[in-house]
Design a protein around this motif. Structure first.
Motif, PDB file in Angstrom:
ATOM      1  N   ALA A  58       0.822  -1.216   0.000  1.00 42.85           N
ATOM      2  CA  ALA A  58       0.000   0.000   0.000  1.00 42.85           C
ATOM      3  C   ALA A  58       0.852   1.261   0.000  1.00 42.85           C
ATOM      4  O   ALA A  58       0.607   2.186  -0.775  1.00 42.85           O
ATOM      5  CB  ALA A  58      -0.956  -0.001   1.193  1.00 42.85           C
ATOM      6  N   GLN A  59       1.856   1.302   0.847  1.00 39.74           N
ATOM      7  CA  GLN A  59       2.726   2.475   0.918  1.00 39.74           C
ATOM      8  C   GLN A  59       3.464   2.692  -0.404  1.00 39.74           C
ATOM      9  O   GLN A  59       3.534   3.810  -0.918  1.00 39.74           O
ATOM     10  CB  GLN A  59       3.721   2.357   2.052  1.00 39.74           C
ATOM     11  CG  GLN A  59       4.685   3.522   2.101  1.00 39.74           C
ATOM     12  CD  GLN A  59       5.898   3.222   2.952  1.00 39.74           C
ATOM     13  OE1 GLN A  59       5.837   2.460   3.892  1.00 39.74           O
ATOM     14  NE2 GLN A  59       7.009   3.829   2.601  1.00 39.74           N
ATOM     15  N   LEU A  67       2.959  12.925  -3.424  1.00 32.46           N
ATOM     16  CA  LEU A  67       4.244  13.491  -3.031  1.00 32.46           C
ATOM     17  C   LEU A  67       4.710  13.265  -1.591  1.00 32.46           C
ATOM     18  O   LEU A  67       5.904  13.151  -1.377  1.00 32.46           O
ATOM     19  CB  LEU A  67       4.244  15.000  -3.304  1.00 32.46           C
ATOM     20  CG  LEU A  67       4.207  15.363  -4.786  1.00 32.46           C
ATOM     21  CD1 LEU A  67       4.098  16.865  -4.952  1.00 32.46           C
ATOM     22  CD2 LEU A  67       5.421  14.832  -5.498  1.00 32.46           C
ATOM     23  N   PRO A  68       3.876  13.248  -0.584  1.00 31.11           N
ATOM     24  CA  PRO A  68       4.424  13.151   0.774  1.00 31.11           C
ATOM     25  C   PRO A  68       5.242  11.874   0.971  1.00 31.11           C
ATOM     26  O   PRO A  68       4.943  10.838   0.379  1.00 31.11           O
ATOM     27  CB  PRO A  68       3.200  13.118   1.679  1.00 31.11           C
ATOM     28  CG  PRO A  68       2.072  13.584   0.851  1.00 31.11           C
ATOM     29  CD  PRO A  68       2.426  13.305  -0.575  1.00 31.11           C
ATOM     30  N   SER A  82      -2.189  16.230   4.481  1.00 32.63           N
ATOM     31  CA  SER A  82      -3.063  16.712   3.416  1.00 32.63           C
ATOM     32  C   SER A  82      -2.221  16.853   2.158  1.00 32.63           C
ATOM     33  O   SER A  82      -1.119  17.393   2.201  1.00 32.63           O
ATOM     34  CB  SER A  82      -3.652  18.072   3.813  1.00 32.63           C
ATOM     35  OG  SER A  82      -4.450  18.579   2.776  1.00 32.63           O
ATOM     36  N   THR A  83      -2.735  16.360   1.054  1.00 30.48           N
ATOM     37  CA  THR A  83      -1.968  16.391  -0.193  1.00 30.48           C
ATOM     38  C   THR A  83      -2.908  16.382  -1.386  1.00 30.48           C
ATOM     39  O   THR A  83      -4.126  16.312  -1.240  1.00 30.48           O
ATOM     40  CB  THR A  83      -0.995  15.194  -0.261  1.00 30.48           C
ATOM     41  OG1 THR A  83      -0.111  15.370  -1.359  1.00 30.48           O
ATOM     42  CG2 THR A  83      -1.730  13.869  -0.381  1.00 30.48           C
ATOM     43  N   ARG A  89      -7.712  17.047  -3.644  1.00 29.74           N
ATOM     44  CA  ARG A  89      -7.220  17.202  -2.278  1.00 29.74           C
ATOM     45  C   ARG A  89      -7.682  16.019  -1.440  1.00 29.74           C
ATOM     46  O   ARG A  89      -8.859  15.666  -1.431  1.00 29.74           O
ATOM     47  CB  ARG A  89      -7.727  18.486  -1.636  1.00 29.74           C
ATOM     48  CG  ARG A  89      -7.191  18.648  -0.224  1.00 29.74           C
ATOM     49  CD  ARG A  89      -7.677  19.938   0.416  1.00 29.74           C
ATOM     50  NE  ARG A  89      -7.141  20.042   1.754  1.00 29.74           N
ATOM     51  CZ  ARG A  89      -7.822  19.753   2.858  1.00 29.74           C
ATOM     52  NH1 ARG A  89      -9.071  19.332   2.773  1.00 29.74           N
ATOM     53  NH2 ARG A  89      -7.270  19.872   4.047  1.00 29.74           N
ATOM     54  N   VAL A  90      -6.720  15.404  -0.751  1.00 26.33           N
ATOM     55  CA  VAL A  90      -6.991  14.208   0.039  1.00 26.33           C
ATOM     56  C   VAL A  90      -6.262  14.308   1.379  1.00 26.33           C
ATOM     57  O   VAL A  90      -5.134  14.782   1.446  1.00 26.33           O
ATOM     58  CB  VAL A  90      -6.486  12.939  -0.714  1.00 26.33           C
ATOM     59  CG1 VAL A  90      -6.662  11.686   0.115  1.00 26.33           C
ATOM     60  CG2 VAL A  90      -7.203  12.788  -2.039  1.00 26.33           C
ATOM     61  N   LEU A  91      -6.922  13.858   2.436  1.00 27.34           N
ATOM     62  CA  LEU A  91      -6.244  13.637   3.707  1.00 27.34           C
ATOM     63  C   LEU A  91      -5.822  12.173   3.712  1.00 27.34           C
ATOM     64  O   LEU A  91      -6.634  11.293   3.405  1.00 27.34           O
ATOM     65  CB  LEU A  91      -7.177  13.890   4.896  1.00 27.34           C
ATOM     66  CG  LEU A  91      -7.679  15.308   5.103  1.00 27.34           C
ATOM     67  CD1 LEU A  91      -8.668  15.353   6.262  1.00 27.34           C
ATOM     68  CD2 LEU A  91      -6.527  16.257   5.354  1.00 27.34           C
ATOM     69  N   ILE A  92      -4.561  11.912   4.013  1.00 24.12           N
ATOM     70  CA  ILE A  92      -4.086  10.532   4.133  1.00 24.12           C
ATOM     71  C   ILE A  92      -3.792  10.278   5.605  1.00 24.12           C
ATOM     72  O   ILE A  92      -3.009  11.000   6.220  1.00 24.12           O
ATOM     73  CB  ILE A  92      -2.813  10.283   3.295  1.00 24.12           C
ATOM     74  CG1 ILE A  92      -3.083  10.553   1.815  1.00 24.12           C
ATOM     75  CG2 ILE A  92      -2.320   8.837   3.490  1.00 24.12           C
ATOM     76  CD1 ILE A  92      -1.859  10.413   0.926  1.00 24.12           C
TER      77      ILE A  92
END
Length: 131
Positions: A58-59, A67-68, A82-83, A89-92
């Motif tokens: 998954a990672q 990008l993070p 947040s990315t 826009r998505v919070l992971i």
């Protein structure tokens, strides 16, 4: 931080928390009373979706499309970022060592799901081609 066995509080920035649960809706009035004068609450329960991506790769898959730095050393279990993922826009949230939850607005849910499916299928095709 688990608050009642079913809901998580995710820190999303200075002075900002995101209460997240999938089993049942948290009573907004009760939560607002618990917060009191310490802050303000906005009920977004009808406006967000959650997608879970879990597994040993998954990672790696997320690293290829966003990008993070999601490595264990930089993004521990419980961390939130947040990315932009697939132009959305998505919070992971790293839920476990192999599991991530992607949170996004409901209005982008269909696009996010389609783009993720496309990107992950493309990655699988490229991996097969490279063999």
């Amino acid at each position: 931080l688990l608050i009642d066995g079913e809901h998580q509080i995710l820190w999303t920035g200075v002075g900002e928390l995101f209460v997240f649960g999938t089993v049942k809706r948290l009573d907004a009035d009760t939560l607002a009373r618990r917060i009191g004068d310490a802050g303000f609450m906005t009920d977004l329960s009808d406006g967000w979706i959650a997608l879970e991506l879990d597994g040993p790769d998954a990672q790696t898959r997320l690293d290829l499309i966003t990008l993070p730095n999601l490595s264990d050393a930089s993004f521990a279990v419980g961390d939130v970022t947040s990315t932009i993922l697939c132009h959305i826009r998505v919070l992971i949230w790293r839920k476990s060592t192999t599991g991530f939850v992607l949170l996004s607005t409901a209005s982008t849910g269909r696009s996010l799901t389609q783009r993720l499916r496309h990107e992950l299928t493309l990655l699988d095709s490229l991996a097969e081609f490279a063999r």
